[in-house]
Design a protein around this motif. Sequence first.
Motif, PDB file in Angstrom:
ATOM      1  N   VAL A   1      -5.810  -0.641  -8.308  1.00 50.58           N
ATOM      2  CA  VAL A   1      -4.785  -0.938  -7.307  1.00 50.58           C
ATOM      3  C   VAL A   1      -4.193   0.394  -6.842  1.00 50.58           C
ATOM      4  CG1 VAL A   1      -2.633  -2.152  -6.786  1.00 50.58           C
ATOM      5  CG2 VAL A   1      -4.217  -3.085  -8.496  1.00 50.58           C
ATOM      6  N   VAL A   2      -4.307   0.653  -5.558  1.00 50.99           N
ATOM      7  CA  VAL A   2      -3.767   1.884  -4.968  1.00 50.99           C
ATOM      8  C   VAL A   2      -2.524   1.531  -4.166  1.00 50.99           C
ATOM      9  CG1 VAL A   2      -4.200   3.837  -3.436  1.00 50.99           C
ATOM     10  CG2 VAL A   2      -6.036   2.963  -4.898  1.00 50.99           C
ATOM     11  N   ILE A   3      -1.389   2.112  -4.548  1.00 48.21           N
ATOM     12  CA  ILE A   3      -0.135   1.909  -3.817  1.00 48.21           C
ATOM     13  C   ILE A   3       0.085   3.121  -2.920  1.00 48.21           C
ATOM     14  CG2 ILE A   3       2.337   1.489  -3.994  1.00 48.21           C
ATOM     15  CD1 ILE A   3       0.704  -0.731  -5.229  1.00 48.21           C
ATOM     16  N   ASN A   4      -0.007   2.910  -1.613  1.00 50.91           N
ATOM     17  CA  ASN A   4       0.314   3.962  -0.653  1.00 50.91           C
ATOM     18  C   ASN A   4       1.780   3.813  -0.262  1.00 50.91           C
ATOM     19  OD1 ASN A   4      -2.238   5.127  -0.614  1.00 50.91           O
ATOM     20  ND2 ASN A   4      -2.958   3.804   1.027  1.00 50.91           N
ATOM     21  N   VAL A   5       2.589   4.789  -0.600  1.00 53.19           N
ATOM     22  CA  VAL A   5       4.030   4.694  -0.388  1.00 53.19           C
ATOM     23  C   VAL A   5       4.338   4.969   1.086  1.00 53.19           C
ATOM     24  CG1 VAL A   5       6.301   5.508  -1.117  1.00 53.19           C
ATOM     25  CG2 VAL A   5       4.400   5.437  -2.763  1.00 53.19           C
ATOM     26  N   ARG A   6       5.072   4.048   1.675  1.00 47.97           N
ATOM     27  CA  ARG A   6       5.479   4.173   3.091  1.00 47.97           C
ATOM     28  C   ARG A   6       6.999   4.278   3.142  1.00 47.97           C
ATOM     29  NH1 ARG A   6       7.861  -0.528   4.167  1.00 47.97           N
ATOM     30  NH2 ARG A   6       7.096  -2.463   3.207  1.00 47.97           N
ATOM     31  N   PRO A   7       7.570   4.708   4.279  1.00 48.17           N
ATOM     32  CA  PRO A   7       9.025   4.778   4.395  1.00 48.17           C
ATOM     33  C   PRO A   7       9.654   3.375   4.335  1.00 48.17           C
ATOM     34  CG  PRO A   7       7.953   6.088   6.096  1.00 48.17           C
ATOM     35  CD  PRO A   7       6.878   5.263   5.450  1.00 48.17           C
ATOM     36  N   LYS A   8      10.883   3.327   3.875  1.00 48.47           N
ATOM     37  CA  LYS A   8      11.611   2.053   3.883  1.00 48.47           C
ATOM     38  C   LYS A   8      11.897   1.638   5.325  1.00 48.47           C
ATOM     39  CE  LYS A   8      13.961   2.291  -0.597  1.00 48.47           C
ATOM     40  NZ  LYS A   8      15.254   2.244  -1.273  1.00 48.47           N
ATOM     41  N   SER A   9      11.752   0.361   5.581  1.00 50.79           N
ATOM     42  CA  SER A   9      11.960  -0.124   6.953  1.00 50.79           C
ATOM     43  C   SER A   9      13.449  -0.335   7.221  1.00 50.79           C
ATOM     44  CB  SER A   9      11.204  -1.433   7.176  1.00 50.79           C
ATOM     45  OG  SER A   9      11.560  -2.383   6.214  1.00 50.79           O
TER      46      SER A   9
END
Length: 373
Positions: free
Chosen positions: A365-373
């Motif tokens: 499982v790869v979690i790509n961290v994105r900015p908080k919306s």
Amino acid sequence: MQMLDSFHDRGLLRCDASADLYMRDAAGDTGAEPFGGSVFWESPDLWVRHAADGGTTPQDPEHGQDNYFYARIWNRGTVAARAFVVTFNVKPWAGVQFAYPGDFRPFISAAVGFNLAPGASTIVKAKWPKALIPATGTHVCLLGQVYMPTDKPPAGSHVWDKNNLAQRNMTVIDAAPDQLVVMPFQLGTLHERIPAIYAVDLVRPPNAATMRVALLASSSAETRRLFHSAEKITGDEARVSTAPLASVRFADHTSAELSSRTIETAGLRLNLAPGSSIEMRRPDDAGPPVRFERTARLVESQGQPAQIVFNEGRLARLPIYLQPSSQLKCSLNIQVPKEARPGDSIKLQVALRTSDRKTAGGISVVINVRPKS
């Protein structure tokens, strides 16, 4: 496959057993050690594209349209592969264990190839019809086989047993810091006929060794049962077989008949598929009792479902006992660290170990961290 068998048997399209076709289990074929970063459930030779564009970068399936399976086939034999068939199948869930042929058939699509020279590779593709593509958000596992009449996997084979079987079981999820990610997956397979003790190993990367990860079964009662399942196994059930004293392996299909002059019987006839074996063991070859240290804890809170929380660290382990033909629906609850930064990529691996410490399967499982919306 049946057509190729027929052509081969009649000498119209003869396949030579000295051709050895395979798909890589991992980049560089470096083995199945999770800390090494290359595991057999991440085959670089299986992928999906949204279009028949010849691209080699894997894409997540796109619902509502035809997609395309791709496979890269290699020949490490000494002669050209005159003809071969590549089959593709999809399990609409991420699973840690697959067996041939039950999980690989019936297949969704197939492609053919011809005249693959020794030392060469080729890429084939086949349509994945839109009617057979699971809904958006489904975490699938891609299974592939390269087939020749001279190289048929015996029943019960796994990906690590045969180089002509491959799987790609890696899910990529975009999530924000401090977000809870729920990743459904399944333990076991309907096609495993022997009960056994396993270890569910959670492997975290160095930069996320304290990330909170919990395992949940389909209900709190099932979660509790799974947590305690390996505690009840004692004696012969918890023993692991050692290597045989001697074995005979049959390269081709063989029929054998056993008869006796002293017993009034019609005799015993064995029909042995290619790859079958007969082993001789000592009566006391049960081996030592299995001992997997548990580094996970059962957490039960008022009004919340029971969870099995893995201890912090690079490696955490949960011993479990699986009955024959078990297929347990579970989920990983993954808490993205608050301090994670947009652009970070966190890769977790869940490996299933057998009682003799071999890797039986797994998911990434790869979690790509994105900015908080």
